[in-house]
Every structure is written in C-alpha cells, then in structure tokens.
Design a protein around this motif. Structure first.
Motif, mmCIF file in Angstrom:
data_model
loop_
_atom_site.group_PDB
_atom_site.id
_atom_site.type_symbol
_atom_site.label_atom_id
_atom_site.label_comp_id
_atom_site.label_asym_id
_atom_site.label_seq_id
_atom_site.Cartn_x
_atom_site.Cartn_y
_atom_site.Cartn_z
ATOM 1 N N GLU A 1 0.983 -1.239 0.024
ATOM 2 C CA GLU A 1 -0.050 -0.142 -0.031
ATOM 3 C C GLU A 1 0.841 1.110 -0.056
ATOM 4 O O GLU A 1 0.577 2.235 -0.718
ATOM 5 C CB GLU A 1 -0.888 0.102 1.203
ATOM 6 C CG GLU A 1 -2.104 -1.141 1.378
ATOM 7 C CD GLU A 1 -1.697 -2.363 1.679
ATOM 8 O OE1 GLU A 1 -0.344 -2.404 2.262
ATOM 9 O OE2 GLU A 1 -2.237 -3.309 1.311
ATOM 10 N N GLU A 2 1.949 1.175 0.715
ATOM 11 C CA GLU A 2 2.990 2.259 0.873
ATOM 12 C C GLU A 2 3.357 2.393 -0.576
ATOM 13 O O GLU A 2 3.759 3.934 -0.957
ATOM 14 C CB GLU A 2 3.866 2.220 2.191
ATOM 15 C CG GLU A 2 4.739 3.429 2.164
ATOM 16 C CD GLU A 2 5.558 3.272 3.452
ATOM 17 O OE1 GLU A 2 6.635 3.844 3.545
ATOM 18 O OE2 GLU A 2 5.136 2.515 4.495
ATOM 19 N N CYS B 1 2.571 1.768 -3.456
ATOM 20 C CA CYS B 1 1.437 1.959 -4.506
ATOM 21 C C CYS B 1 1.181 3.602 -4.232
ATOM 22 O O CYS B 1 1.046 4.236 -5.246
ATOM 23 C CB CYS B 1 0.257 1.262 -4.126
ATOM 24 S SG CYS B 1 0.447 -0.449 -4.791
ATOM 25 N N ARG B 2 0.865 4.094 -2.954
ATOM 26 C CA ARG B 2 0.866 5.392 -2.516
ATOM 27 C C ARG B 2 1.964 6.386 -3.014
ATOM 28 O O ARG B 2 1.751 7.405 -3.730
ATOM 29 C CB ARG B 2 0.621 5.535 -1.156
ATOM 30 C CG ARG B 2 0.154 6.944 -0.497
ATOM 31 C CD ARG B 2 -0.498 7.204 0.874
ATOM 32 N NE ARG B 2 0.357 6.497 1.712
ATOM 33 C CZ ARG B 2 -0.033 5.229 2.411
ATOM 34 N NH1 ARG B 2 -1.389 4.772 1.978
ATOM 35 N NH2 ARG B 2 0.679 4.461 3.027
ATOM 36 N N GLN B 3 3.155 5.844 -2.848
ATOM 37 C CA GLN B 3 4.387 6.711 -3.202
ATOM 38 C C GLN B 3 4.373 6.846 -4.801
ATOM 39 O O GLN B 3 4.987 7.875 -5.186
ATOM 40 C CB GLN B 3 5.662 6.281 -2.701
ATOM 41 C CG GLN B 3 5.724 6.331 -1.131
ATOM 42 C CD GLN B 3 7.053 5.680 -0.814
ATOM 43 O OE1 GLN B 3 7.793 4.737 -1.459
ATOM 44 N NE2 GLN B 3 7.436 5.920 0.603
ATOM 45 N N ASN B 4 4.038 5.726 -5.567
ATOM 46 C CA ASN B 4 4.217 6.143 -7.021
ATOM 47 C C ASN B 4 2.977 6.305 -7.660
ATOM 48 O O ASN B 4 2.832 6.423 -8.982
ATOM 49 C CB ASN B 4 4.563 4.470 -7.412
ATOM 50 C CG ASN B 4 5.995 4.275 -7.003
ATOM 51 O OD1 ASN B 4 6.955 5.155 -7.378
ATOM 52 N ND2 ASN B 4 6.130 3.266 -6.004
ATOM 53 N N GLY B 5 1.727 6.387 -6.934
ATOM 54 C CA GLY B 5 0.492 7.127 -7.670
ATOM 55 C C GLY B 5 -0.266 5.790 -8.373
ATOM 56 O O GLY B 5 -0.522 6.151 -9.234
ATOM 57 N N SER C 1 -2.453 2.126 -8.512
ATOM 58 C CA SER C 1 -3.138 1.188 -7.752
ATOM 59 C C SER C 1 -2.880 -0.188 -7.244
ATOM 60 O O SER C 1 -1.646 -0.448 -7.859
ATOM 61 C CB SER C 1 -4.602 1.079 -8.401
ATOM 62 O OG SER C 1 -4.576 0.124 -9.450
ATOM 63 N N ARG C 2 -3.353 -0.961 -6.297
ATOM 64 C CA ARG C 2 -2.943 -2.126 -6.001
ATOM 65 C C ARG C 2 -2.971 -3.092 -7.097
ATOM 66 O O ARG C 2 -2.251 -3.923 -7.328
ATOM 67 C CB ARG C 2 -3.563 -2.492 -4.712
ATOM 68 C CG ARG C 2 -3.119 -1.789 -3.420
ATOM 69 C CD ARG C 2 -3.797 -2.390 -2.187
ATOM 70 N NE ARG C 2 -3.489 -3.526 -1.743
ATOM 71 C CZ ARG C 2 -4.196 -4.689 -1.236
ATOM 72 N NH1 ARG C 2 -5.393 -4.350 -0.895
ATOM 73 N NH2 ARG C 2 -3.455 -5.717 -1.043
#
Length: 68
Positions: free
Chosen positions: A4-5, A7-11, A13-14
C-alpha cells in the motif's frame, strides 16, 4: 515496505502493482526494456499493416468500379 505504501508513493493502484508484478517478476531491467521496445515496435507494425490493408482494399474497390 508494505504494498500500500509503495503504491501510494508511486501513484498507482494495488491492482496495477500486482499486474506489473505478475508480468515482470523475475525479469532483469534489460529484459523489461527490451520487452517494452518490442511492444512499441509491434504497435507500430500493426498500425502500418492497417494502413496498407486499407489502401489495398480501396484500390480493389476502385478497380472494381472501373471494371478492370
């Protein structure tokens, strides 16, 4: 690091993460680069084929109308 982290850093989705993981896992960077190049070349060749096919079809129709 959790997925999740990352994915969030790279913009992304999972789902995208797991799709990329299944497609590219175990590949080296140079293999991934070569795969991308081949995919781009394949796309270019498909477009070229579509253009040539369209022109061929148009020429056949033109000759059929002229009675050749």
């Amino acid at each position: 690091m959790k997925v999740e982290e990352i994915c969030r850093q790279n913009g992304i989705s999972r789902a995208t993460y797991y799709n990329w993981k299944s497609k590219y896992s175990g590949m080296k960077a140079d293999n991934v680069k070569r795969l991308k190049e081949l995919e781009e070349e394949n796309t270019r060749l498909k477009k070229l084929f579509a253009e040539v096919s369209f022109e061929s079809h148009a020429m056949k129709e033109l000759f059929a109308k002229k009675g050749c």
